[in-house]
Design an enzyme around this catalytic site. Structure first.
Site: not given
Ligand code: FAD
Ligand code: NAD
Length: 396
Positions: A12-13, A169, A296, A313-314, A373
């Protein structure tokens, strides 16, 4: 001394930024780096609401892992981790193999937080990964396809549980999707119900009021119904039961009510708070100087705050970048630097042309937020694969 083994869990990120950083920082004889993930691809979680609603194909939200890492430096193992054994310094994999580590980097993301609500796990859909959103989109389309033969309103009713960023979203994408979906199945658009249910008294609790008002006004103008201060208490095969006894019959219920850490981390005997690990300033799990937790599954608190930063994600990206530098320093016997999170802002899409966002002290809404975005999405592609990936995968 033998070459240290670094094992990174999750592409993942956090995991990918760690792998990419370490492959850059360390020479080939300084560490053996292995990245393990259960899919052959990285999925761009921050775009999953699009394929979930069917506004874009799921291939736009995934990238083969091996196309963005240097496979000569990082060995990629596609397998599911079934257990982290800190006492053995090893991870167990679904294939039956075991991977020994000297340093472990855990970036296996989150799981839905269902707060024990009856029936959610069995009957609701989740926007968590490619497999899940593919099934959700197909289910919604099949329900719409059945409408003309069965004429039941619940087939074209979609309940979204939770008005956090994921819920908003997703609802924004649904609003974009409905006109073409209704045309395809000969359904009058006004017959479709999209109901976004929130336990708190407001949409996006804690977010800027002007931006929340903008989002609500826009989504309501497109037919979305908001039910606030109304917790979902049960999810059944027929729909949802709300506090107070009201039932909404809906063929499609999507739970976006929050996330918790991955259970495997708790099961590893690592101390957690509601499933997430309060890491130290170097991202160590408490009591382990060779286990790092990112993304996370981790909890990071601001220096002066009692509430942790939200899992984003940041955050995972910045942690991965910092981890790569720190772990390289540690392997070289140098000092590590405390991780400091830099909040760059929050931008949430409301479909492809609208968005809301707070960047620094600036409030963005409408087209300018939507443009921002898309820039943020492109930045992730750039970090992963440079300009060529931006050109191949980027979308305005
Ligand atoms: P993930 O990105 O979830 O990666 C976990 C990885 O671990 C995956 O590759 C998975 O396949 C792998 N894995 C999991 N279990 C196993 C296992 N047992 N064995 C092997 N591999 C495993 N955040 C933002 O900052 N900005 C946004 O705009 C934004 N938009 C979002 C939109 C949506 C619809 C959602 C759902 C979330 C959004 N988020 C956003 C939150 C963000 O996506 C997460 O915080 C982020 O993905 C966390 O990164 P991570 O590296 O911890 O985990
Ligand atoms: P969240 O925890 O942010 O929101 C969940 C919402 O569900 C909350 O508003 C909560 O009050 C509500 N809820 C909880 N129980 C409920 C119930 N029984 N009935 C009805 N509503 C209920 O979760 P999320 O939206 O999935 O976001 C997860 C993380 O990902 C957050 O940190 C978020 O910031 C991040 N994220 C960021 C973006 C972005 O930056 N664009 C987009 C999506 C997610």
């Amino acid at each position: 001394m033998s070459t240290p083994k670094i094992v990174i869990l999750g592409a993942g990120y956090g995991g990918l930024m760690s792998a990419k950083g370490l492959q850059k920082e360390l020479n080939y004889n300084e560490a053996e780096i292995t990245l393990v993930s259960n899919h052959s691809y990285h999925y761009i979680t921050t775009k999953l609401h699009e394929p979930a609603a069917g506004t874009s194909h799921h291939d736009h939200a995934r990238i083969p892992v091996q196309s963005v890492i240097n496979t000569k430096r990082v060995k990629f193992v596609q397998d599911r981790v079934t257990a982290i054994k800190t006492n053995e310094k090893a991870v167990h994999l679904e294939s039956g193999k075991t991977l020994a580590y000297d340093y472990l980097v855990v970036g296996i993301g989150s799981a839905p937080e269902t707060f024990g609500i009856k029936g959610l796990l069995e009957n609701a859909f989740f926007i968590r990964n490619i497999d899940g959103v593919r099934v959700l989109r197909e289910h919604m389309e099949y329900s719409f396809a059945k409408y003309q033969t069965e004429k039941k309103d619940d087939l074209i009713t979609i309940v979204v549980g939770g008005c956090g960023f994921t819920g908003i979203e997703y609802v924004g994408e649904l609003v974009d999707r409905m006109p073409s979906l209704c045309r395809e199945y000969d359904i009058p658009l006004e017959k479709v119900r999209i109901v976004n249910v929130e336990a708190a008294p407001t949409v996006l609790p804690g977010f800027d009021k002007d931006l929340v008002d903008y989002a609500v006004k826009y989504l309501e103008s497109k037919g979305v119904e908001f039910l606030l201060s109304t917790p979902i208490e049960e999810c059944t095969e027929q729909g949802v039961m709300l506090k107070g006894g009201q039932e909404i019959k809906a063929a499609t219920v999507v739970w976006t009510g929050g996330v918790r850490g991955n259970k495997m981390v708790e099961e590893a005997g690592i101390e957690t708070m509601r499933g997430r690990v309060k890491v130290d300033e170097f991202l160590h799990a408490p009591g382990f100087d060779n286990v790092f937790i990112l993304g996370d599954s981790s909890l990071v608190f601001p220096a002066d705050g009692e509430r942790p930063y939200p899992p984003t994600a940041q955050m995972a990206t910045q942690q991965g970048q910092a981890l790569a530098k720190n772990l390289s320093a540690k392997i070289r016997g140098r000092e590590m630097k405390p991780f400091k999170y830099e909040a760059k802002g929050t931008v949430a899409s409301l479909g492809s042309k609208e968005a809301i966002g707070m960047v620094g002290n600036r409030k963005l809404m409408g087209g300018s937020a939507s443009f921002m975005k898309k820039i943020i999405d492109m930045r992730w592609l750039f970090l992963l694969g440079g300009i060529s990936l931006v050109i191949r995968k980027g979308k305005f």
